[in-house]
Design an enzyme around this catalytic site. Structure first.
Site: not given
Ligand code: CAA
Length: 256
Positions: A108, A65, A111, A131
């Site tokens: 998400g 998400a 999910e 998360e």
């Molecule tokens: N939400 C918003 N933006 C996200 C995102 C997310 N879940 N995942 C990645 N992005 C964005 C990053 O912020 C980045 O944007 P900017 O260039 O503007 O900074 C862009 O996508 C590229 O991401 P990275 O530079 O981080 O790419 P990477 O290859 O170095 O890493 C990754 C990839 C390991 C997937 C890393 O992006 C990451 O850890 N993302 C978050 C994963 C996460 O925590 N997901 C769970 C979210 S909470 C949820 O989903 C709640 C629920 O139950 C519904």
């Protein structure tokens, strides 16, 4: 019709949706889930569509998400708006939905894939519910669905630590139907969706109901439901055609 967060096309009898927020690794924001539901509403109504395929990019099915959208939210607001409540409509669809997953399917994103009827994964896919690392928990059914698929021990380890699994582990654990080389993902998933769309629509939708019933009630109730559905299928022209074609040694021609 064009969408801000999705690419939508039809490939034969398959409705194909590609998540399209490349700058955010397809992070799922409110706009995306609303557009997805709008597209799925249309596919459900469209008699020329027999199955649905949801995919992302080679790098990410969806990385979760949208954390940037969620960061400022507070409890009364999320509760009053039933935040994430609309996501579950994906799981309520009656036509079969396949997720073709490459790259990250996290939070998400995982999910959403778990709401689909089955997942075909590219060999670079990674699945996880990280998360806990953000100080929150999954909220779109991921804990329930993952635990039913992989069992308590692996689900606990994954959600409590936030670790992800690769495609091979996901296949061993029963999370994905099969793993294919990245370059073949879309072709193989489309072939699978097309094969399903070519079957009797009634039989396919009844089968989806029967499998979903497994998670909803007791074994005895499930067996009774499945038998009743089996008996009901004899009221359909597709049963006459399918079995008639077998007896007559010819391919079936199911109605649309
Ligand atoms: N939400 C918003 N933006 C996200 C995102 C997310 N879940 N995942 C990645 N992005 C964005 C990053 O912020 C980045 O944007 P900017 O260039 O503007 O900074 C862009 O996508 C590229 O991401 P990275 O530079 O981080 O790419 P990477 O290859 O170095 O890493 C990754 C990839 C390991 C997937 C890393 O992006 C990451 O850890 N993302 C978050 C994963 C996460 O925590 N997901 C769970 C979210 S909470 C949820 O989903 C709640 C629920 O139950 C519904």
């Amino acid at each position: 019709m064009t969408y801000e967060t999705l690419l939508v096309e039809q490939a034969g009898a398959v409705g194909l949706v590609t998540l399209n927020r490349p700058d955010a690794l397809n992070a799922i924001n409110t706009r995306l889930i609303d557009e997805l539901n709008q597209v799925l509403d249309g596919f459900e109504r469209d008699a020329s569509i027999g199955s649905i395929l949801i995919t992302g990019s080679r790098k990410a099915f969806a990385a979760g998400a949208d954390v940037k959208e969620m960061a400022p939210l507070c409890f009364p607001g999320t509760y009053l708006d039933d935040f994430l409540g609309r996501w579950d409509r994906v799981a309520q669809r009656r036509k079969p939905i396949i997720a073709a997953v490459a790259g990250h399917a996290l939070g998400g994103g995982f999910e959403l894939a778990l709401m689909c009827d089955f997942i075909i994964a590219a060999d670079n896919a990674r699945f996880g519910l990280p998360e806990v690392k953000l100080g929150v928990i999954p909220g779109a059914g991921g804990v329930q669905r993952l635990t039913r698929l992989v069992g308590r021990a692996k689900a606990m380890e994954m959600v409590l630590s936030g670790r992800s699994m690769d495609a091979a582990e996901a296949e061993r654990a029963g999370v994905v139907a099969r793993v294919v080389p990245l370059a073949e993902l879309l072709d193989q998933a489309l072939a699978s969706a097309q094969a399903i769309a070519a079957q009797s629509r009634t039989a396919v939708m009844m089968l989806k109901e029967c499998v979903n019933r497994v998670d909803e009630g007791s074994m005895a109730e499930g067996l009774r439901f499945e038998r009743r559905m089996f008996q009901a299928v004899f009221a359909t022209p597709d049963q006459k055609e399918g079995m008639g074609a077998f007896v007559e040694k010819r391919p079936p021609q199911f109605g649309r």
